[in-house]
Scaffold this active site. Structure first.
Site, PDB file in Angstrom:
ATOM      1  N   ASP A 219     -53.506   2.271  23.988  1.00  0.00           N
ATOM      2  CA  ASP A 219     -54.544   3.291  23.903  1.00  0.00           C
ATOM      3  C   ASP A 219     -54.528   3.878  22.500  1.00  0.00           C
ATOM      4  O   ASP A 219     -53.519   4.451  22.073  1.00  0.00           O
ATOM      5  CB  ASP A 219     -54.285   4.380  24.949  1.00  0.00           C
ATOM      6  CG  ASP A 219     -55.452   5.325  25.124  1.00  0.00           C
ATOM      7  OD1 ASP A 219     -56.529   5.047  24.560  1.00  0.00           O
ATOM      8  OD2 ASP A 219     -55.292   6.338  25.834  1.00  0.00           O
TER       9      ASP A 219
ATOM     10  N   ASP B  44     -61.340   1.385  22.709  1.00  0.00           N
ATOM     11  CA  ASP B  44     -60.056   1.848  22.193  1.00  0.00           C
ATOM     12  C   ASP B  44     -58.884   1.700  23.159  1.00  0.00           C
ATOM     13  O   ASP B  44     -57.804   2.229  22.891  1.00  0.00           O
ATOM     14  CB  ASP B  44     -60.168   3.310  21.755  1.00  0.00           C
ATOM     15  CG  ASP B  44     -60.511   4.244  22.903  1.00  0.00           C
ATOM     16  OD1 ASP B  44     -61.069   3.779  23.907  1.00  0.00           O
ATOM     17  OD2 ASP B  44     -60.211   5.447  22.796  1.00  0.00           O
ATOM     18  N   GLU B  45     -59.056   0.978  24.255  1.00  0.00           N
ATOM     19  CA  GLU B  45     -57.912   0.774  25.142  1.00  0.00           C
ATOM     20  C   GLU B  45     -58.053  -0.523  25.916  1.00  0.00           C
ATOM     21  O   GLU B  45     -59.159  -1.005  26.165  1.00  0.00           O
ATOM     22  CB  GLU B  45     -57.714   1.952  26.105  1.00  0.00           C
ATOM     23  CG  GLU B  45     -58.843   2.174  27.073  1.00  0.00           C
ATOM     24  CD  GLU B  45     -58.513   3.253  28.107  1.00  0.00           C
ATOM     25  OE1 GLU B  45     -57.379   3.293  28.616  1.00  0.00           O
ATOM     26  OE2 GLU B  45     -59.420   4.050  28.402  1.00  0.00           O
TER      27      GLU B  45
END
Length: 368
Positions: A20, A114-115
């Protein structure tokens, strides 16, 4: 040993990493503009109808959070610096990060820009320790992008995601199979995946406050009160999550929305806005060769009350005109509106892919 026991046993042998990125959008902006470093930054619109898309850790210290109205964020932090989003840049950086993931495993399940989950039980570098591999991946991300990532390591997705949040920012944590059940026992039910505020309140009324409280209940009790989710709660309270990392996770929906500088009171204006959104979403669906059976209209009023209306067809939409008709039919009964509308959104769901065949072509209009 039955197949369920075998699946449970295999689950504890897996090595899952949840990566993350830390305050991703805001961190990209601070990376690219040195003047923003160390300052409270919000990515989003600064106007009276703006919304915070992301906040730097300096801004979060003042209580600024994503999805917060910009006027509220400004009240919490007078020195807050607003930066307009640059999604093309964020997507480009995300591709760099996913290329790094692919250096180590093909079992990558993106959750957002983003993860992502990574199954590294068997990895391309032959690294036996998932903890060590998470450190290698985070260092590589830092070297390539200049950004910090946090990671969680465990034997299942549920715990890996929780672990990635334990030592943020720029840290990582490990929850081993031996620790899993005890960790979950102490976990407040509001932290459980799929437990929203309403479900958490219902659990509170039943005396279910922690994972240990859930573990003490029978499957019949949990199913009676929570339906199909009861089975999930029963298993995860025992540290059992058999969900695999899915490299080709199906997209569940495709949509667009717009927040207006002035509230909309007029049906004609609302219809024009919905028409623009429909055209945008239909073009996106065509580019991705996706077809849909469900149309969803989202309306947010001036007091931030939000409603949705939807229609589901027996067969996929065949043309933009049909999409327009359904969306407008969902909108029309909402007028005359008791108060102004500050946001409208249109979404397609119940999606299916059609390789190389965009959702176009004439077909008789489906009725409901």
């Amino acid at each position: 040993m039955d197949s369920t026991d075998t699946a449970d046993r295999d689950t504890f042998r897996r090595k899952i990493i949840h990566v993350d990125m830390d305050a991703f959008y805001a961190s990209v902006e601070q990376r690219d503009d040195p003047a923003l470093r160390g300052r409270p930054v919000a990515v989003g619109g600064a106007g009276p109808r703006g919304v915070v898309a992301a906040a730097s850790y300096e801004a979060r210290a003042f209580g600024v959070r994503s999805a917060m109205p910009s006027v509220t964020a400004r009240r919490k932090c007078a020195d807050l610096v607003f930066v307009p989003p640059r999604f093309e840049v964020y997507r480009a950086v995300s591709r760099q990060i996913h290329d790094i993931f692919a250096e180590h495993t093909d079992l990558i399940e993106p959750l957002s820009l983003d993860e992502a989950y990574l199954d590294v039980t068997e990895n391309k570098q032959g690294v036996a320790s998932a903890t060590e591999l998470a450190q290698v991946i985070r260092a590589r991300i830092k070297a390539v992008t200049g950004l910090n990532a946090s990671a969680g390591v465990s034997y299942c997705k549920f715990l890996a995601k929780l672990a990635s949040d334990l030592n943020k920012p720029n840290g990582q944590a490990v929850i081993t199979p031996r620790q899993g059940a005890d960790f979950i026992a102490a976990l407040p039910v509001a932290r459980f995946h799929g437990v929203g505020p309403a479900t958490a309140a219902r659990m509170e009324r039943l005396g279910l406050r922690t994972g240990a409280d859930l573990r003490a209940q029978t499957p019949a009790f949990l199913t009676a009160h929570f339906g199909k989710a009861g089975g999930w709660y029963h298993r995860i309270a025992r540290g059992i999550d058999t969900r695999p990392v899915q490299p080709h996770r199906e997209r569940k929906s495709l949509g667009s929305e717009d927040t207006f500088l002035e509230d909309i009171h007029d049906l004609a204006r609302a219809r024009a806005e919905v028409s623009t959104l429909v055209t945008k979403v239909w073009a996106l669906a065509a580019r991705k060769t996706l077809r849909a059976r469900t149309v969803v209209l989202k309306v947010k009023y001036a007091d931030f009350r939000q409603i949705t209306r939807s229609r589901t067809l027996s067969v996929p939409l065949g043309a933009e005109a049909e999409f327009q008709t359904l969306a407008q039919a969902l909108l029309d009964p909402l007028f005359p509106t008791p108060q102004g509308i500050r946001l409208l959104g249109v979404t397609l769901s119940s999606l299916s892919g059609d390789e190389g065949e965009p959702p176009t072509g004439a077909r008789q209009l489906s009725l409901w």
